[in-house]
Write an enzyme that holds these catalytic residues in place. Structure first.
Site, PDB file in Angstrom:
ATOM      1  N   LYS A 267      -8.691  46.581 -32.325  1.00  0.00           N
ATOM      2  CA  LYS A 267      -8.990  46.259 -30.925  1.00  0.00           C
ATOM      3  C   LYS A 267      -9.866  47.362 -30.312  1.00  0.00           C
ATOM      4  CE  LYS A 267      -7.770  43.291 -28.630  1.00  0.00           C
ATOM      5  NZ  LYS A 267      -8.357  41.945 -28.367  1.00  0.00           N
TER       6      LYS A 267
ATOM      7  N   TYR B  70      -3.835  47.124 -36.097  1.00  0.00           N
ATOM      8  CA  TYR B  70      -4.137  46.224 -34.968  1.00  0.00           C
ATOM      9  C   TYR B  70      -4.870  46.971 -33.853  1.00  0.00           C
ATOM     10  CZ  TYR B  70      -3.333  43.997 -30.439  1.00  0.00           C
ATOM     11  OH  TYR B  70      -3.505  43.498 -29.166  1.00  0.00           O
TER      12      TYR B  70
ATOM     13  N   THR C 116      -6.172  45.607 -24.975  1.00  0.00           N
ATOM     14  CA  THR C 116      -4.772  46.051 -24.906  1.00  0.00           C
ATOM     15  C   THR C 116      -4.657  47.526 -24.553  1.00  0.00           C
ATOM     16  OG1 THR C 116      -2.859  46.444 -26.325  1.00  0.00           O
ATOM     17  CG2 THR C 116      -4.950  46.340 -27.436  1.00  0.00           C
ATOM     18  N   ASP C 117      -3.481  47.901 -24.054  1.00  0.00           N
ATOM     19  CA  ASP C 117      -3.227  49.326 -23.794  1.00  0.00           C
ATOM     20  C   ASP C 117      -3.015  50.107 -25.093  1.00  0.00           C
ATOM     21  OD1 ASP C 117      -0.706  48.325 -24.493  1.00  0.00           O
ATOM     22  OD2 ASP C 117       0.326  49.055 -22.699  1.00  0.00           O
ATOM     23  N   GLU C 118      -2.777  49.377 -26.207  1.00  0.00           N
ATOM     24  CA  GLU C 118      -2.462  50.074 -27.465  1.00  0.00           C
ATOM     25  C   GLU C 118      -3.638  50.906 -27.976  1.00  0.00           C
ATOM     26  OE1 GLU C 118      -0.236  48.133 -30.470  1.00  0.00           O
ATOM     27  OE2 GLU C 118       0.924  46.976 -29.033  1.00  0.00           O
TER      28      GLU C 118
HETATM   29  P1  NAD Z   1      -1.916  35.267 -29.973  1.00  0.00           P
HETATM   30  O1  NAD Z   1      -1.815  35.820 -31.356  1.00  0.00           O
HETATM   31  O2  NAD Z   1      -0.750  34.567 -29.383  1.00  0.00           O
HETATM   32  O3  NAD Z   1      -3.142  34.243 -29.907  1.00  0.00           O
HETATM   33  C1  NAD Z   1      -4.380  34.496 -30.509  1.00  0.00           C
HETATM   34  C2  NAD Z   1      -5.164  33.178 -30.534  1.00  0.00           C
HETATM   35  O4  NAD Z   1      -6.452  33.467 -31.103  1.00  0.00           O
HETATM   36  C3  NAD Z   1      -4.522  32.103 -31.411  1.00  0.00           C
HETATM   37  O5  NAD Z   1      -4.554  30.864 -30.752  1.00  0.00           O
HETATM   38  C4  NAD Z   1      -5.399  32.078 -32.659  1.00  0.00           C
HETATM   39  O6  NAD Z   1      -5.449  30.815 -33.281  1.00  0.00           O
HETATM   40  C5  NAD Z   1      -6.750  32.477 -32.074  1.00  0.00           C
HETATM   41  N1  NAD Z   1      -7.646  33.079 -33.074  1.00  0.00           N
HETATM   42  C6  NAD Z   1      -7.350  34.046 -33.977  1.00  0.00           C
HETATM   43  N2  NAD Z   1      -8.435  34.333 -34.711  1.00  0.00           N
HETATM   44  C7  NAD Z   1      -9.456  33.562 -34.252  1.00  0.00           C
HETATM   45  C8  NAD Z   1     -10.815  33.421 -34.575  1.00  0.00           C
HETATM   46  N3  NAD Z   1     -11.366  34.150 -35.562  1.00  0.00           N
HETATM   47  N4  NAD Z   1     -11.560  32.540 -33.898  1.00  0.00           N
HETATM   48  C9  NAD Z   1     -11.012  31.790 -32.901  1.00  0.00           C
HETATM   49  N5  NAD Z   1      -9.721  31.870 -32.543  1.00  0.00           N
HETATM   50  C10 NAD Z   1      -8.948  32.756 -33.206  1.00  0.00           C
HETATM   51  O7  NAD Z   1      -2.384  36.487 -29.080  1.00  0.00           O
HETATM   52  P2  NAD Z   1      -2.051  36.793 -27.544  1.00  0.00           P
HETATM   53  O8  NAD Z   1      -0.795  37.550 -27.472  1.00  0.00           O
HETATM   54  O9  NAD Z   1      -2.227  35.567 -26.749  1.00  0.00           O
HETATM   55  O10 NAD Z   1      -3.235  37.815 -27.209  1.00  0.00           O
HETATM   56  C11 NAD Z   1      -4.480  37.346 -26.713  1.00  0.00           C
HETATM   57  C12 NAD Z   1      -5.392  38.538 -26.508  1.00  0.00           C
HETATM   58  O11 NAD Z   1      -4.806  39.427 -25.577  1.00  0.00           O
HETATM   59  C13 NAD Z   1      -5.643  39.352 -27.781  1.00  0.00           C
HETATM   60  O12 NAD Z   1      -6.976  39.757 -27.770  1.00  0.00           O
HETATM   61  C14 NAD Z   1      -4.704  40.531 -27.646  1.00  0.00           C
HETATM   62  O13 NAD Z   1      -5.219  41.652 -28.325  1.00  0.00           O
HETATM   63  C15 NAD Z   1      -4.706  40.728 -26.144  1.00  0.00           C
HETATM   64  N6  NAD Z   1      -3.497  41.330 -25.566  1.00  0.00           N
HETATM   65  C16 NAD Z   1      -2.256  40.830 -25.884  1.00  0.00           C
HETATM   66  C17 NAD Z   1      -1.128  41.367 -25.256  1.00  0.00           C
HETATM   67  C18 NAD Z   1       0.261  40.834 -25.530  1.00  0.00           C
HETATM   68  O14 NAD Z   1       1.237  41.446 -25.078  1.00  0.00           O
HETATM   69  N7  NAD Z   1       0.432  39.728 -26.221  1.00  0.00           N
HETATM   70  C19 NAD Z   1      -1.281  42.420 -24.344  1.00  0.00           C
HETATM   71  C20 NAD Z   1      -2.563  42.911 -24.078  1.00  0.00           C
HETATM   72  C21 NAD Z   1      -3.654  42.341 -24.686  1.00  0.00           C
HETATM   73  O1  DAU Z   2       0.916  46.699 -25.488  1.00  0.00           O
HETATM   74  C1  DAU Z   2       0.236  45.492 -25.649  1.00  0.00           C
HETATM   75  C2  DAU Z   2       0.565  44.909 -26.992  1.00  0.00           C
HETATM   76  O2  DAU Z   2       1.889  44.405 -26.929  1.00  0.00           O
HETATM   77  C3  DAU Z   2      -0.403  43.803 -27.431  1.00  0.00           C
HETATM   78  O3  DAU Z   2      -1.677  44.357 -27.583  1.00  0.00           O
HETATM   79  C4  DAU Z   2       0.059  43.181 -28.751  1.00  0.00           C
HETATM   80  O4  DAU Z   2      -0.793  42.096 -29.089  1.00  0.00           O
HETATM   81  C5  DAU Z   2       1.469  42.676 -28.571  1.00  0.00           C
HETATM   82  O5  DAU Z   2       1.952  42.148 -29.788  1.00  0.00           O
HETATM   83  C6  DAU Z   2       2.392  43.795 -28.087  1.00  0.00           C
HETATM   84  O6  DAU Z   2       2.562  44.793 -29.141  1.00  0.00           O
HETATM   85  P1  DAU Z   2       3.981  45.465 -29.419  1.00  0.00           P
HETATM   86  O7  DAU Z   2       3.978  45.991 -30.791  1.00  0.00           O
HETATM   87  O8  DAU Z   2       4.355  46.405 -28.324  1.00  0.00           O
HETATM   88  O9  DAU Z   2       4.908  44.142 -29.255  1.00  0.00           O
HETATM   89  P2  DAU Z   2       6.150  43.617 -30.115  1.00  0.00           P
HETATM   90  O10 DAU Z   2       6.737  42.478 -29.349  1.00  0.00           O
HETATM   91  O11 DAU Z   2       5.800  43.400 -31.537  1.00  0.00           O
HETATM   92  O12 DAU Z   2       7.162  44.839 -30.043  1.00  0.00           O
HETATM   93  C7  DAU Z   2       7.619  45.339 -28.795  1.00  0.00           C
HETATM   94  C8  DAU Z   2       8.482  46.551 -29.095  1.00  0.00           C
HETATM   95  O13 DAU Z   2       9.690  46.095 -29.723  1.00  0.00           O
HETATM   96  C9  DAU Z   2       7.869  47.529 -30.062  1.00  0.00           C
HETATM   97  O14 DAU Z   2       8.258  48.840 -29.696  1.00  0.00           O
HETATM   98  C10 DAU Z   2       8.477  47.167 -31.407  1.00  0.00           C
HETATM   99  C11 DAU Z   2       9.856  46.664 -31.019  1.00  0.00           C
HETATM  100  N1  DAU Z   2      10.427  45.611 -31.885  1.00  0.00           N
HETATM  101  C12 DAU Z   2       9.657  44.518 -32.178  1.00  0.00           C
HETATM  102  C13 DAU Z   2      10.141  43.516 -32.984  1.00  0.00           C
HETATM  103  C14 DAU Z   2       9.276  42.321 -33.323  1.00  0.00           C
HETATM  104  C15 DAU Z   2      11.723  45.713 -32.353  1.00  0.00           C
HETATM  105  O15 DAU Z   2      12.433  46.692 -32.068  1.00  0.00           O
HETATM  106  N2  DAU Z   2      12.202  44.708 -33.140  1.00  0.00           N
HETATM  107  C16 DAU Z   2      11.464  43.621 -33.501  1.00  0.00           C
HETATM  108  O16 DAU Z   2      11.961  42.758 -34.263  1.00  0.00           O
END
Ligand code: NAD
Ligand code: DAU
Length: 352
Positions: free
Chosen positions: A163, A159, A133-135
């Site tokens: 990562k 988190y 992630t970019d975080e």
């Molecule tokens: P998600 O939470 O929707 O899915 C995670 C999946 O991993 C789930 O199906 C869960 O059951 C599985 N899991 C969790 N722990 C496990 C374990 N110990 N063994 C096997 N499976 C396990 O997450 P996502 O949003 O799909 O993110 C996927 C990946 O991409 C993550 O590594 C996250 O850090 C990264 N990522 C997410 C975003 C985003 O915006 N969602 C952006 C950049 C990177």
């Molecule tokens: O940047 C990549 C990341 O983006 C991934 O690595 C994470 O897995 C993914 O969850 C996401 O993280 P964020 O914290 O940016 O996503 P989230 O959807 O939780 O929140 C997006 C923005 O909105 C953040 O600034 C927090 C804000 N927010 C979120 C929720 C859930 C609100 O204002 N209200 C809310 O109820």
């Protein structure tokens, strides 16, 4: 075959569906622990596809992973599995340390043992692709340039710290053991099958259910949004052509303030599914207490992956967000499936 971990989650699930949508694609083992975020309904359309082998298990289970690797001999592993929600990491960081750090460590060790025993040319063709992630880069000021791959790691939440630790382990396994790794650091994804604890699906569903649309703090935090299908295409590109040991930033050049994202969703819903009382969804916006340690701005400089690998996103934010809202309107059964007891418990814990 390839082995995908976390393929029942949001991005992993989209990746699996996109991969197998190609009739020429090789088979795929999908290892997922099915935490609250894992959802087999996402994969329903694959139930008769013999190329999809779902395994319920933990990336940290060395006995299981060793057996899977030996039986199926994948040519590549893509590690999506993680605990992914920042707010949950604030309430309880332990699972994040366990899966994202210890789990990744165990997976790397299992893979290293398997890879060491491979004969050529399989050994040099093997890839371990870590999805990150970019975080990990921390927070930007309003005028700072976007994150490049050489930006320092400054994670601010449990988190992102977990990562960041996993990224460092992956890097070390390349430099120390020569494991052929690739890492991608992507910005915020959105799209179909997104679990509604995250901002975009939460707002769509709360709006439709007549609930408040919670904006943390002043809503001026900036995220850089990428449609999930574009993230998946970038991963396929990096897996095929990425340089070993390198990291690639993936993003869509779509910086938006949270409040603007929420207003855009409201406007699309006003058009596609007007409220029964004909008032605007925007009236449901509610400002709530800010997230502790809330990062102010993320922005990805994706020029490396564009320049070196020729990847480009297909969707703009405007086209992607409209498709996403439409998808949630068209898929009430999937939505009902995730809005279970444990999801309701989370909403009470976080928002009451
Ligand atoms: P998600 O939470 O929707 O899915 C995670 C999946 O991993 C789930 O199906 C869960 O059951 C599985 N899991 C969790 N722990 C496990 C374990 N110990 N063994 C096997 N499976 C396990 O997450 P996502 O949003 O799909 O993110 C996927 C990946 O991409 C993550 O590594 C996250 O850090 C990264 N990522 C997410 C975003 C985003 O915006 N969602 C952006 C950049 C990177
Ligand atoms: O940047 C990549 C990341 O983006 C991934 O690595 C994470 O897995 C993914 O969850 C996401 O993280 P964020 O914290 O940016 O996503 P989230 O959807 O939780 O929140 C997006 C923005 O909105 C953040 O600034 C927090 C804000 N927010 C979120 C929720 C859930 C609100 O204002 N209200 C809310 O109820």
């Amino acid at each position: 075959m390839i082995l995908v971990t976390g393929g029942a989650g949001f991005i992993g699930g989209n990746f699996v569906l996109d991969w197998l949508a190609n009739p020429q694609a090789e088979g795929l083992i999908n290892l997922d622990k099915l935490t609250y975020a894992g959802n087999l309904d996402t994969l329903k359309s694959l139930k008769d596809d013999p190329r999809h082998l779902f395994i319920h298990g933990d990336i940290g289970d060395r006995v299981l992973v060793k057996r899977l690797l030996e039986e199926h001999r994948p040519r590549a592993i893509i590690n999506f599995a993680a605990e992914s929600h920042v707010d949950r990491s604030i309430h309880g960081p332990s699972d994040f340390v366990q899966t994202n750090i210890v789990g990744t460590f165990n997976l790397l060790e299992s893979v290293r043992e398997y890879w060491n025993a491979l004969a050529e040319p399989s050994k040099s063709q093997f890839r371990f692709h870590h999805v990150s992630t970019d975080e990990v880069y921390g927070s930007l000021g309003p005028h700072d340039p976007a994150f490049t791959e050489t930006h320092t790691y400054e994670p601010n939440s449990p988190y992102s710290a977990s990562k960041a630790a996993s990224d460092h382990l992956v890097r070390a396994w390349f430099h120390t053991y020569g494991l052929p790794v690739l890492t991608t650091n992507c910005s915020n994804n959105y799209g179909p099958y997104h679990f509604p604890e995250k901002l975009i699906p939460l707002v769509i569903l709360n709006a439709l259910n007549g609930k408040p649309l919670p904006i943390y703090g002043d809503g001026q935090q900036i995220r850089d949004w990428l449609f999930v299908g574009d993230h998946c295409s970038a991963i396929r590109e990096v897996l095929a052509k990425g340089k070993l040991g390198e990291t690639y930033n993936i993003g869509g050049w779509n910086e938006k303030a949270n409040l603007d994202v929420v207003k855009t969703i409201c406007q699309i819903l006003d058009e596609l599914k007007p409220r029964a009382d004909n008032k605007a969804y925007i009236e449901q916006i509610t400002f709530v207490k800010d997230r502790p340690g809330h990062d102010r701005r993320y922005a990805i400089d994706a020029s490396k992956v564009e320049r070196e690998l020729g990847w480009r996103p297909n969707e703009t934010f405007e086209t992607g967000i409209r498709k996403t809202v439409q998808w949630y309107l068209d898929n009430p059964i999937w939505v009902e499936g995730v809005a279970s007891g444990s999801y309701r418990d989370w909403l009470h814990k976080q928002y009451d």
